[in-house]
Motif scaffolding. Structure first.
Motif, PDB file in Angstrom:
ATOM      1  N   UNK A  14      15.969  84.664  21.204  1.00  0.00           N
ATOM      2  CA  UNK A  14      16.123  85.669  21.993  1.00  0.00           C
ATOM      3  C   UNK A  14      16.858  85.399  23.259  1.00  0.00           C
ATOM      4  N   UNK A  15      16.500  84.198  23.844  1.00  0.00           N
ATOM      5  CA  UNK A  15      16.938  83.793  25.133  1.00  0.00           C
ATOM      6  C   UNK A  15      18.562  83.627  24.878  1.00  0.00           C
ATOM      7  N   UNK A  16      18.865  82.982  23.864  1.00  0.00           N
ATOM      8  CA  UNK A  16      20.371  82.904  23.622  1.00  0.00           C
ATOM      9  C   UNK A  16      21.100  83.931  23.256  1.00  0.00           C
ATOM     10  N   UNK A  17      20.483  85.299  22.712  1.00  0.00           N
ATOM     11  CA  UNK A  17      20.961  86.523  22.366  1.00  0.00           C
ATOM     12  C   UNK A  17      21.233  87.169  23.698  1.00  0.00           C
ATOM     13  N   UNK A  60      25.112 100.836  31.647  1.00  0.00           N
ATOM     14  CA  UNK A  60      24.475  99.616  31.401  1.00  0.00           C
ATOM     15  C   UNK A  60      23.781 100.050  29.967  1.00  0.00           C
ATOM     16  N   UNK A  61      22.989 101.269  30.140  1.00  0.00           N
ATOM     17  CA  UNK A  61      22.040 101.632  28.949  1.00  0.00           C
ATOM     18  C   UNK A  61      22.892 101.789  27.760  1.00  0.00           C
ATOM     19  N   UNK A  62      24.024 102.196  28.073  1.00  0.00           N
ATOM     20  CA  UNK A  62      25.150 102.482  26.714  1.00  0.00           C
ATOM     21  C   UNK A  62      25.610 101.308  26.204  1.00  0.00           C
ATOM     22  N   UNK A  63      25.089 100.082  26.826  1.00  0.00           N
ATOM     23  CA  UNK A  63      25.799  98.809  26.170  1.00  0.00           C
ATOM     24  C   UNK A  63      24.501  98.044  26.084  1.00  0.00           C
ATOM     25  N   UNK A  64      23.474  98.505  25.763  1.00  0.00           N
ATOM     26  CA  UNK A  64      22.260  97.754  25.500  1.00  0.00           C
ATOM     27  C   UNK A  64      22.539  97.002  24.221  1.00  0.00           C
ATOM     28  N   UNK A  65      21.432  95.746  24.155  1.00  0.00           N
ATOM     29  CA  UNK A  65      21.921  94.571  23.089  1.00  0.00           C
ATOM     30  C   UNK A  65      20.807  94.788  21.949  1.00  0.00           C
ATOM     31  N   UNK A  83      21.564  85.788  26.650  1.00  0.00           N
ATOM     32  CA  UNK A  83      22.521  85.077  27.457  1.00  0.00           C
ATOM     33  C   UNK A  83      24.066  85.530  26.971  1.00  0.00           C
ATOM     34  N   UNK A  84      24.028  85.595  25.663  1.00  0.00           N
ATOM     35  CA  UNK A  84      25.413  86.089  25.084  1.00  0.00           C
ATOM     36  C   UNK A  84      25.724  87.288  25.774  1.00  0.00           C
ATOM     37  N   UNK A  85      24.790  88.335  25.637  1.00  0.00           N
ATOM     38  CA  UNK A  85      24.844  89.788  26.182  1.00  0.00           C
ATOM     39  C   UNK A  85      25.059  89.741  27.707  1.00  0.00           C
ATOM     40  N   UNK A  86      24.649  88.795  28.288  1.00  0.00           N
ATOM     41  CA  UNK A  86      24.855  88.551  29.929  1.00  0.00           C
ATOM     42  C   UNK A  86      26.229  88.514  30.045  1.00  0.00           C
ATOM     43  N   UNK A  87      26.956  87.576  29.402  1.00  0.00           N
ATOM     44  CA  UNK A  87      28.412  87.383  29.388  1.00  0.00           C
ATOM     45  C   UNK A  87      29.098  88.287  29.045  1.00  0.00           C
ATOM     46  N   UNK A  88      28.668  89.189  28.145  1.00  0.00           N
ATOM     47  CA  UNK A  88      29.697  90.398  27.742  1.00  0.00           C
ATOM     48  C   UNK A  88      29.711  91.647  28.693  1.00  0.00           C
ATOM     49  N   UNK A  89      28.555  91.788  29.416  1.00  0.00           N
ATOM     50  CA  UNK A  89      28.407  92.734  30.392  1.00  0.00           C
ATOM     51  C   UNK A  89      28.474  92.357  31.848  1.00  0.00           C
TER      52      UNK A  89
END
Ligand SMILES: O=P(O)(O)OC[C@H]1O[C@H](O[C@H]2O[C@H](CO)[C@@H](O)[C@H](O)[C@H]2O)[C@H](O)[C@@H](O)[C@@H]1O
Length: 229
Positions: A125-128, A93-98, A130-136
């Motif tokens: 930031x919250x929207x960003x 997960x650390x390799x996919x930080x946003x 949320x997008x990252x959560x979707x990705x991972x």
């Protein structure tokens, strides 16, 4: 409301320490160490926090106080031994930080907290996040991790790390005691639900809750605890 023969399960941030701009600045309410010291001379007292036990040591000068850290991922004694209760490897997960601008990362080893209290555009930031959560999403599932939104923070933590499980485990060590559980954030709700019908649960501040009662702020928490002294 007071419990006979209590065992105390106390959250830290927002309960014993007022919320501060940054995690490392959240010092306890001035009276808190003295009150906790007096309380634990009479009753079992545990701090149940989302923080790492070692990080709490830097803020709360109460050597020997038992603490459950990481929402239940570890258990230890301030100034003493700390043991992990769950094993987790966050390196994939650390390799996919946003790259969400304005986020302060708190890496606890077993969990990651993305703080945005200091961000200029908190909604952005919250929207960003949320997008990252979707990705991972898939990766979180594969690693048995889950997301927990708290006060201006998104935490990624092991699924089994839950305050509800922690308080039930601790309660078994104190037969005949009535749990008094106080907390202010989303993470405390699992503990409130787990203790329903078994003791006193008190939510600090406004907002929906499974707790049976409410205290307005840290000031009221300390005033309440002092009624046991
Ligand atoms: O279970 P708790 O003891 O309430 O810990 C929950 C999280 O608290 C910390 O973050 C929160 O408090 C900070 C200091 O007041 C504040 O700046 C932040 O916005 C809050 O989310 C802590 O940093 C986390 O690790 C805990 O999980």
């Amino acid at each position: 409301m007071r419990a006979e023969n209590p065992v105390f399960f106390l959250d830290y941030d927002g309960t014993l320490a007022p919320i501060a701009p940054r995690p490392e600045e959240a010092f306890p309410y001035p009276e808190a160490p003295r009150v906790l010291e007096a309380l634990r001379a009479r009753f079992p007292v545990y701090v149940i926090t989302g923080r790492r036990v070692r990080d709490l040591e830097a803020l709360l000068p109460l050597s020997g106080l038992p603490v459950v850290g990481g929402h239940g991922a570890e258990e230890g004694i301030l100034g003493g031994e700390v043991r992990s209760l769950l094993s987790v490897d966050l390196s994939p997960l650390r390799q996919r930080l946003l790259p969400c601008e304005g986020v302060q990362l708190e890496d606890k080893g077993f969990a990651l907290a993305f703080h945005y209290r200091g961000a200029r555009d908190q909604e952005g930031v919250k929207a960003c996040l949320r997008r990252w959560l979707e990705e991972v999403k898939g990766l979180l599932q594969a690693l048995d991790l889950e997301a927990l939104w708290g006060k201006k923070v998104l935490e990624i933590k092991p699924k089994g790390a839950e305050k509800g499980r922690a308080v039930l485990r601790l309660l078994e060590r104190h037969p005949g005691h009535t749990p008094v559980c106080i907390g202010d954030d989303a993470t405390d709700e699992t503990a409130f639900r787990a203790l329903q019908g078994r003791g006193l649960t008190l939510k600090v501040g406004p907002g929906p809750t499974a707790a049976a009662g409410r205290l307005a702020d840290v000031d009221e928490v300390l005033a309440y605890l002092k009624t046991y002294l």
